[in-house]
Design a protein around this motif. Structure first.
Motif, PDB file in Angstrom:
ATOM      1  N   ARG A 137       0.827  -1.216   0.000  1.00 37.08           N
ATOM      2  CA  ARG A 137       0.000   0.000   0.000  1.00 37.08           C
ATOM      3  C   ARG A 137       0.857   1.261   0.000  1.00 37.08           C
ATOM      4  O   ARG A 137       0.483   2.258  -0.616  1.00 37.08           O
ATOM      5  CB  ARG A 137      -0.930   0.018   1.213  1.00 37.08           C
ATOM      6  N   ALA A 167      -7.438   1.817   4.173  1.00 37.84           N
ATOM      7  CA  ALA A 167      -7.463   0.366   3.974  1.00 37.84           C
ATOM      8  C   ALA A 167      -8.077  -0.279   5.221  1.00 37.84           C
ATOM      9  O   ALA A 167      -7.405  -0.380   6.251  1.00 37.84           O
ATOM     10  CB  ALA A 167      -6.053  -0.171   3.741  1.00 37.84           C
ATOM     11  N   VAL A 212      -2.447   5.832   4.970  1.00 37.95           N
ATOM     12  CA  VAL A 212      -2.563   4.588   4.208  1.00 37.95           C
ATOM     13  C   VAL A 212      -3.465   3.602   4.949  1.00 37.95           C
ATOM     14  O   VAL A 212      -4.349   2.985   4.363  1.00 37.95           O
ATOM     15  CB  VAL A 212      -1.169   3.981   3.924  1.00 37.95           C
TER      16      VAL A 212
END
Length: 74
Positions: free
Chosen positions: A7, A60, A56
Motif C-alpha cells: 500500500r 485500507a 494509508v
C-alpha cells in the motif's frame, strides 16, 4: 507488513520504504544536513512518516496504524 508495504509503495512524499528483515525501514532526506538542526528535522521526518502510515491505514480497512512499527533511518 507486506500488505502495508504494498500500500505504501517504495516511495511516497519523498520518503522511501523498504523491507528490512521483518520490519519496514523508512528513509527521508529530512534527516540529512547540518547537525545543529538535524534533530529537529528528524522529528519532522518521523511525524511525516507516521502521518503517511496513518493515512494509508485509514484508507485500507484491513490495516490499523497501531499494528505497525516502522524504523526510521536518518
Amino acid at each position: 507488513m507486506e500488505l502495508l508495504l504494498r500500500r505504501l509503495g517504495s516511495e511516497r512524499d519523498e520518503v522511501s520504504f523498504a523491507m528490512s528483515g521483518v520490519e519496514i525501514a523508512a528513509t527521508s532526506p529530512d534527516g540529512e544536513g547540518d547537525s545543529t538542526i538535524r534533530e529537529a528535522r528528524i522529528e519532522v521526518a518521523r511525524r511525516a512518516i507516521f502521518d503517511i502510515i496513518d493515512e494509508v491505514c485509514g484508507s485500507a480497512p484491513e490495516l490499523e496504524s497501531d499494528w505497525f512499527a516502522v524504523s526510521y533511518v536518518a
